[in-house]
Design an enzyme around this catalytic site. Structure first.
Site, PDB file in Angstrom:
ATOM      1  N   GLU A  52     -24.647 -22.173  -7.261  1.00  0.00           N
ATOM      2  CA  GLU A  52     -25.494 -21.879  -8.413  1.00  0.00           C
ATOM      3  C   GLU A  52     -25.176 -20.445  -8.820  1.00  0.00           C
ATOM      4  O   GLU A  52     -25.208 -19.542  -7.968  1.00  0.00           O
ATOM      5  CB  GLU A  52     -26.971 -22.008  -8.013  1.00  0.00           C
ATOM      6  N   ARG A 278     -25.371 -24.658   8.377  1.00  0.00           N
ATOM      7  CA  ARG A 278     -25.047 -23.450   7.629  1.00  0.00           C
ATOM      8  C   ARG A 278     -24.709 -22.322   8.590  1.00  0.00           C
ATOM      9  O   ARG A 278     -25.059 -22.354   9.773  1.00  0.00           O
ATOM     10  CB  ARG A 278     -26.189 -23.065   6.700  1.00  0.00           C
ATOM     11  N   LYS A 288     -29.977 -15.489  -1.075  1.00  0.00           N
ATOM     12  CA  LYS A 288     -29.629 -14.773  -2.301  1.00  0.00           C
ATOM     13  C   LYS A 288     -30.827 -14.002  -2.837  1.00  0.00           C
ATOM     14  O   LYS A 288     -30.657 -12.934  -3.414  1.00  0.00           O
ATOM     15  CB  LYS A 288     -29.135 -15.762  -3.359  1.00  0.00           C
TER      16      LYS A 288
END
Ligand code: ATP
Ligand code: MG
Length: 575
Positions: A52, A278, A288
C-alpha cells in the site's frame, strides 16, 4: 524470559548459518509450487508484491519482496508490482516512487506495474452483480452499529435491518453512493455472507465505503472505495496471480478471500492465498504508522535516516542489496512467527563488505605522535594494501613524515598487563610503516597528554624487522601533513529496548528510543578519502565499516558508520 531466550537462540542460529548454508533447501512455499508444477497444475506461476503506498518500505517488506520475486526467478515465472491503492486518505505519489526505487535497488524486475485503482471500474461492476444476486446490500447504519451487531465469536451476530431489503433498493442506493449523493460515513455496501460465522471476517464484511477524497491516481472520479478484503483477491484474479503470498495475520481472512473469488470464478483457474510469518527484528519497530510518527515527530531525520529500518534508511546507512538478499535467504520462510536478532542483519553486511570495501586509515580520536629521530623535512611514500581479501583491489600509497596522529586509546601511560599497544618503553608497529618505541610524553598544565614522543627504527620499513624482532601490537595512524578532517556520524541502534513494541501498556514505544543513537564527531583520515563519492564504502581499519553520506562534499566529507567490526551488543561475541 521467553523473549530473552529467543534472542540467545537466534544468536546461536547465526553461528549455525555461518557454517551451514541453507541456500539449496526449498522453503515450504517453494515445495508447494514445485509439487504443483510437477503434477501439471500450473505451467507457470505468477506472484505479486502488493504494497500500500502509504509509507516507505522497510526490511520486513524486503523479506516479502525477496520471497515473491525469488519465486519468479527460481521457477522462471512472473512477478507483478501491484500498488494496493484503495485508501486515498493515506496514500501519496511520493510513496509510489520510493517503493519502485527500492524494489529495483534490491535487484528485482517486475513483469507488470499494476495499481488496484486501475480495477475500480471492474470491481464496481462485480459489486453490482453481487447486489443483483442478493449477495450484497447497502447498509445505512453507522460503522459503530455495524461493529456492535457482529458481537463476538461465541455469540450469534445480529442481522442489520437493511440485510434483506429488495436488491433494487440496494442497486439504486449503491449507484447514488457512487454519484456522490451521500455523505462520507452515511452508508456502506456489505457482502451478505454469514452473520453467525465463528470467523468475524465473514459476518457481512464491508465491501465499499464513501470517502469524499481525491485519489492520487483517479483524482475525483470515485468517491466510493473498495475495502482490502474485496479488492485484493479480485485484483489477484484479474492479473492471473497463481500464488498470493501474504503474512500470517491474513490467514483468518482466507475464507473471505475464497468467498469473494467464488462469486466471480467461472473456469478452473483460481488464485491461492498462502501465508508466511512476517519478519520481526529486535531493537526496532516496523509498523508504518510508527515509522511515520518517528518521521513526522522529527525523532529521526526523514524516512531515509540511517537509523530507520526502511530500505532507503538501510541504503543510506551503507547496506548493500546483496547483504539484504542474503539476510532474507538466511532467515528463511516459516509458518511460525519469531523475532530475528538485528545482529544477523549486521553479520550479513560485514560479510559482504569484507570482500567489497577497501581498507583505509582513519583516526577517530586523534592524539599527536612525534618521531623524534625522523628527519625534519622528509616525506616518504609507503605502499598499502587496499583489501587483503581481494587481490584485484590493488594497492595505494600513504605519505609518512615526522608528525602523525594516532588513536588516543592506543596509548596508555600506565598500561595493564597484556596491553600490546603503545606505552612508555614499548615498541609497536605503525600499520604499513615502521616499528616505533615510545620515549616520553608531553602534558599540559592539567596533566593531560598532548604529544607522544617516539623513536623509529628505519630498518623496519613495511612493518618487518631484519633481526627477527617481533612486536605484538599494530596500530593505525594518519600523517599530520596531509590528513583531512572528516565528519563521522556514528549511528547506533534506534531503540535501546530489544522489543520496543512490547513495553508495558502505560508506556509509549518512543520511551524505548536510544538517546545515543547518533553521535557526530570529526576524525582525521588519510588523504585518499578526499575523492570518495556518496555511497562508496570503506573499512576504517580496526574501527568499522563506513559509507560516504549523500550530504558529503569534497570540502566537507561526511561518513556514516554502517557497523562496527565486531558486534559490541552481543553477549556471545568473541571479543
Ligand atoms: P502496515 O504496517 O501499515 O500494516 P504493511 O506492513 O501491511 O502495512 P503493506 O504495504 O500492506 O504494508 O505490505 C505489503 C506486503 O508486504 C504485504 O504482502 C505484507 O504482508 C508484506 N509485509 C509487510 N510487513 C512485513 C513483514 N514485517 N515481514 C514480511 N512481510 C511483510
Ligand atoms: Mg497491509
Amino acid at each position: 524470559m521467553y523473549r530473552f531466550d529467543n534472542i540467545l537462540i537466534l544468536h546461536q542460529q547465526i553461528l549455525v548459518f555461518m557454517e551451514n548454508e541453507t541456500k539449496n533447501q526449498l522453503n515450504f512455499i517453494e515445495e508447494i509450487i514445485e509439487g504443483e508444477l510437477k503434477t501439471g497444475k500450473y505451467e507457470t506461476i505468477i506472484t505479486r508484491f502488493p504494497p500500500e503506498p502509504n509509507g516507505y518500505l522497510h526490511i520486513g517488506h524486503a523479506k516479502s519482496i525477496c520471497l515473491n520475486f525469488g519465486l519468479k526467478n527460481k521457477f522462471k515465472g512472473k512477478c507483478n508490482l501491484r500498488f494496493d491503492d484503495t485508501n486515498p486518505t493515506k496514500e501519496e505519489m511520493e510513496y509510489v516512487e520510493s517503493i519502485k526505487k527500492d524494489v529495483e535497488w534490491l535487484g528485482f524486475e517486475w513483469d507488470n506495474l499494476c495499481f488496484a485503482s486501475d480495477y475500480f471500474e471492474q470491481l464496481y461492476l462485480w459489486a453490482i452483480e453481487l447486489i443483483k444476486k442478493g449477495k450484497a446490500y447497502v447498509d445505512e447504519q453507522t460503522p459503530e452499529q455495524i461493529s456492535e451487531q457482529r458481537t463476538n465469536p461465541r455469540s450469534k451476530g445480529i442481522e442489520s435491518p437493511y440485510r434483506n431489503r429488495p436488491f433494487e433498493e440496494s442497486l439504486d442506493l449503491f449507484e447514488r453512493m457512487k454519484n456522490g449523493e451521500f455523505e462520507t460515513g452515511s452508508m456502506v455496501l456489505r457482502a451478505k455472507v454469514d452473520m453467525n460465522s465463528p470467523n468475524m471476517h465473514m459476518r457481512d464484511p464491508i465491501m465499499y465505503r464513501i470517502l469524499k477524497q481525491s485519489h492520487h491516481r483517479t483524482g475525483d472520479k470515485w468517491c466510493i472505495y473498495p475495502m482490502y478484503d474485496y479488492a485484493h483477491g479480485q485484483s489477484d484474479y484479474i492479473e492471473g496471480i497463481t500464488h498470493s503470498i501474504c503474512t500470517l495475520e491474513f490467514e483468518v481472512h482466507r475464507p473471505l478471500y475464497d468467498w469473494f473469488l467464488d462469486q466471480i470464478i467461472t473456469g478452473v483457474y483460481r488464485p491461492r492465498q498462502i501465508e508466511f510469518a512476517r519478519l520481526n527484528l529486535t531493537y526496532t519497530v516496523m509498523s508504518k504508522r510508527k515509522l511515520l510518527e518517528l518521521v513526522k515527530g522529527n525523532y529521526v531525520n526523514g524516512w531515509d535516516d540511517p537509523r530507520m529500518p526502511t530500505i532507503s534508511g538501510l541504503r543510506r546507512r551503507g547496506y548493500t542489496p546483496e547483504s539484504i538478499r542474503n539476510f532474507a535467504e538466511r532467515i528463511g520462510v516459516a509458518k511460525r512467527e519469531n523475532t530475528i536478532d538485528v545482529s544477523l542483519l549486521e553479520y550479513c553486511i560485514r560479510e559482504d563488505l569484507n570482500f567489497k570495501a577497501n581498507r583505509v586509515l582513519v583516526v577517530i580520536d586523534p592524539i599527536k605522535l612525534i618521531i623524534t629521530n625522523y628527519p625534519e623535512n622528509q616525506t616518504e611514500t609507503l605502499e598499502a594494501v587496499n583489501n587483503p581479501e581481494k587481490e584485484e583491489a590493488g594497492k595505494r600509497t600513504l605519505s609518512f613524515s615526522k608528525e602523525l596522529y594516532i588513536e588516543r586509546d592506543d596509548f596508555m601511560e600506565e598500561p595493564p598487563k597484556k596491553y600490546f599497544r603503545l606505552s612508555p618503553g614499548n615498541e609497536v608497529r605503525l600499520r604499513y610503516a615502521y616499528f616505533v618505541k615510545c620515549t616520553d610524553v608531553v602534558k599540559d598544565i592539567n596533566g593531560n597528554i598532548t604529544e607522544i614522543h617516539c623513536t623509529y627504527d628505519p630498518e623496519t620499513k613495511g612493518g618487518k624487522s631484519n633481526d627477527g624482532r617481533k612486536v605484538k601490537g599494530t596500530i593505525h595512524w594518519v600523517n599530520a601533513q596531509d590528513a583531512i578532517p572528516i565528519e563521522l556520524r556514528l549511528y547506533d541502534r534506534l531503540f535501546k529496548e530489544a522489543f520496543p513494541d512490547d513495553l508495558p501498556e502505560e508506556k509509549d514505544y518512543k520511551e524505548g528510543l536510544n538517546p545515543d543513537s547518533l553521535k557526530t564527531i570529526t576524525a582525521l583520515a588519510e588523504a585518499s578519502l578526499k575523492h570518495a563519492k556518496p555511497e562508496e564504502k570503506f573499512q576504517f581499519e580496526r574501527k568499522g565499516y563506513f559509507v560516504v553520506d549523500y550530504d558529503s562534499t569534497p570540502q566537507k566529507p561526511i561518513f556514516n558508520r554502517i557497523v562496527e567490526l565486531r558486534d559490541s551488543w552481543s553477549k556471545i561475541s568473541n571479543k
